[in-house]
Scaffold this motif. Structure first.
Motif, PDB file in Angstrom:
ATOM      1  N   ARG A 337       3.413  -4.195 -14.170  1.00  0.00           N
ATOM      2  CA  ARG A 337       3.099  -4.135 -12.750  1.00  0.00           C
ATOM      3  C   ARG A 337       1.666  -4.585 -12.483  1.00  0.00           C
ATOM      4  NH1 ARG A 337       1.531  -4.371  -8.424  1.00  0.00           N
ATOM      5  NH2 ARG A 337       2.105  -3.296  -6.494  1.00  0.00           N
ATOM      6  N   SER A 422      10.802  -3.033  -1.741  1.00  0.00           N
ATOM      7  CA  SER A 422       9.413  -2.632  -1.515  1.00  0.00           C
ATOM      8  C   SER A 422       8.623  -3.708  -0.791  1.00  0.00           C
ATOM      9  CB  SER A 422       8.753  -2.279  -2.849  1.00  0.00           C
ATOM     10  OG  SER A 422       7.537  -1.620  -2.625  1.00  0.00           O
ATOM     11  N   TYR A 431      11.158   1.308  -9.768  1.00  0.00           N
ATOM     12  CA  TYR A 431      10.520   2.606  -9.973  1.00  0.00           C
ATOM     13  C   TYR A 431      11.516   3.747 -10.143  1.00  0.00           C
ATOM     14  CZ  TYR A 431       5.944   0.900  -8.270  1.00  0.00           C
ATOM     15  OH  TYR A 431       4.752   0.250  -8.106  1.00  0.00           O
TER      16      TYR A 431
HETATM   17  C1  BGP Z   1       3.357   3.087  -2.373  1.00  0.00           C
HETATM   18  C2  BGP Z   1       4.236   3.134  -1.117  1.00  0.00           C
HETATM   19  C3  BGP Z   1       5.682   2.975  -1.405  1.00  0.00           C
HETATM   20  C4  BGP Z   1       6.041   2.019  -2.556  1.00  0.00           C
HETATM   21  C5  BGP Z   1       5.068   2.087  -3.730  1.00  0.00           C
HETATM   22  C6  BGP Z   1       5.297   1.002  -4.781  1.00  0.00           C
HETATM   23  O1  BGP Z   1       2.053   2.820  -2.042  1.00  0.00           O
HETATM   24  O2  BGP Z   1       4.077   4.360  -0.405  1.00  0.00           O
HETATM   25  O3  BGP Z   1       6.307   2.641  -0.200  1.00  0.00           O
HETATM   26  O4  BGP Z   1       6.284   0.751  -2.112  1.00  0.00           O
HETATM   27  O5  BGP Z   1       3.736   2.067  -3.284  1.00  0.00           O
HETATM   28  O6  BGP Z   1       4.692  -0.212  -4.489  1.00  0.00           O
HETATM   29  P1  BGP Z   1       5.090  -1.620  -5.135  1.00  0.00           P
HETATM   30  O7  BGP Z   1       6.547  -1.795  -4.943  1.00  0.00           O
HETATM   31  O8  BGP Z   1       4.283  -2.641  -4.435  1.00  0.00           O
HETATM   32  O9  BGP Z   1       4.763  -1.580  -6.597  1.00  0.00           O
END
Ligand code: BGP
Length: 461
Positions: A337, A422, A431
């Motif tokens: 990530r 997301s 996740y």
């Molecule tokens: C957080 C948010 C979520 C989710 C997560 C993962 O900040 O509250 O909504 O998206 O991040 O983020 P990403 O998919 O960009 O890794």
């Protein structure tokens, strides 16, 4: 085998999701467009693989069977959000009867299964009609939000006993008005400050409405706190970290818990001529309506150093006027990530809340590890996500230590339940405790989902 780490009685074990990332839409559901639907229609190319918010994980259609998965993965609590534009399609006025039936059934089913709903009112999803009149740049939208919040309390407050006003309120500010990864993608520091201020005011107004109704529950806000570390003990490095902390943590944490904005923030914004207009009455609302409890999302820390070069005084004002990001050699990375992994950050933020915020009741409302291309870890049909179990265990060990030292933490929610869409990353980073096969729509519990159930049942590990 006895636990090494046992958590307090009635500890919340569960996960969080959000309406725009999980519900999806079907024809006839009466939902109005949100900012995400509106933006996707304008610029589909900005979304990973061109997948938009209409294709999210189908919770609207399949919530009955999805809720069974909550049980199978050991949830005793769950944080969904209500979609403002589903409930009130134009953002104000008429309420969508289909949405009332849907949310009521979701909350009742959760409770019947022994899963307490902890409900969030806003997860980056401004109704499109209201975005078109400026979203939180427009003072009127604060009142529309307060009305929407009141409607939710009236409709569901008899069974929902814990509420959050906003999830990560700073994100739409920085993403929409500074760093350009959410609509409206502007670089406009003055608008950013105004949106931030009105978002805080909206949260306080919702709390005011909640208290007026006299419902016997609690209301809070979810903040993404990023413990901030200076490169060294050099004075300029320390000062850089202090200012970054003011912008990215205290800007919402102080008004939410203490009812006042930090002096340093006000001074800096005034100096750069971006302080929003405010009235004494508004500040009084913020002062009087602080939160009962806090949700904290923690993914990674922030590391900073003193600026290498003098900032250009003519450039638009960014918080980075006062610091540079510090790329610390040897930091542990999540290679899937690209975020740093620093479990001790959870301990540091817990102790900060204990010592500097009156030891207020709080919970981890998101913690998790995103993995791109997670299919490669499937063996015999199950994602073998030992890396995620290790991530959780390391964070929980530090959280446990903070609780032992008196931090008033009441729960731990992971991000997320079922792999979900997301934002512009669409389905890139996974996740979930439950894997979603995008082609077949089949849902399968990951190794971490089975592990989580055991942890919840044993109240520790
Ligand atoms: C957080 C948010 C979520 C989710 C997560 C993962 O900040 O509250 O909504 O998206 O991040 O983020 P990403 O998919 O960009 O890794």
């Amino acid at each position: 085998m006895a636990n090494t780490y046992t958590f307090p009685q009635n500890f919340y074990w569960g996960s969080a999701t959000s309406a725009p990332q999980s519900e999806g839409t079907i024809s006839g559901d009466g939902k109005g467009k949100s900012l995400w639907d509106g933006w996707f229609a304008l610029e589909p190319g900005k979304f990973h693989n061109g997948i938009g918010p209409n294709k999210t994980s189908t919770f609207y259609e399949n919530y009955r069977t999805d809720i069974d998965f909550l049980k199978k993965t050991g949830h005793n609590s769950f944080r969904p959000s209500i979609s403002w534009s589903r409930l009130i399609p134009k953002g104000y006025g008429e309420v969508n009867p289909e949405a009332i039936i849907f949310y009521r059934d979701v909350f009742e089913r959760l409770i019947a299964q022994g899963v307490e709903p902890i409900v969030n009112l806003y997860h980056f999803d401004m109704p499109w009609c209201l975005q078109e009149i400026g979203g939180f740049e427009n003072r009127q939208v604060v009142e529309y939000y307060a009305q929407y919040a009141k409607t939710c309390f009236e409709l569901f407050g008899d069974i929902v006993k814990r509420w959050f006003t906003f999830n990560e309120p700073i994100v739409p500010v920085e993403a929409g008005y500074l760093y350009q990864f959410h609509y409206p993608n502007r670089v406009d520091p003055k608008a950013a400050c105004r949106v931030g201020y009105y978002t805080q005011l909206a949260s306080s107004r919702a709390i005011e409405e909640y208290r007026k109704l006299g419902q016997n529950g609690k209301i809070g806000i979810v903040l993404n706190l990023t413990p901030t570390y200076a490169r060294s003990s050099n004075r300029a490095d320390i000062q850089a970290a202090e200012i970054a902390d003011v912008f990215f943590n205290k800007a919402f944490l102080d008004p939410a818990v203490k009812g006042v904005f930090p002096d340093e923030l006000v001074k800096i914004l005034a100096k750069h001529n971006v302080l929003p207009e405010y009235t004494a009455d508004e500040l009084a609302v913020i002062k009087e309506n602080t939160v009962d409890f806090l949700g904290v999302n923690y993914y990674q820390p922030r590391r900073v150093k003193a600026r290498e070069n003098l900032p250009n005084p003519e450039a638009p004002f960014f918080p980075e006027y006062y610091f540079d990001t510090y790329d610390m050699p040897g930091k542990v990375m999540n290679p899937h990530r690209g975020w740093e992994i620093y479990p001790k950050g959870i301990y540091d933020l817990a102790i900060n809340i204990r010592d500097n915020y009156g030891n207020i009741e709080w919970m981890i409302s998101e913690n998790g590890m995103g993995v791109e291309g997670e299919e490669k870890f499937i063996v015999d049909g199950v994602v073998q996500d030992d890396y995620r179990i290790e991530f959780y265990e390391n964070h929980l060990a530090y959280l446990h230590q903070a609780i032992e030292e008196g931090s008033f933490c009441i729960g731990y929610h992971v991000w997320t339940f079922i792999d979900c869409w997301s934002w512009t990353n669409a389905y890139k980073n996974r996740y979930g405790l439950v894997a979603l096969d995008l082609k077949t729509q089949q849902k399968t519990i990951k190794k971490s989902g089975h592990w989580f159930k055991k942890v919840s049942e044993q109240n520790g590990f």
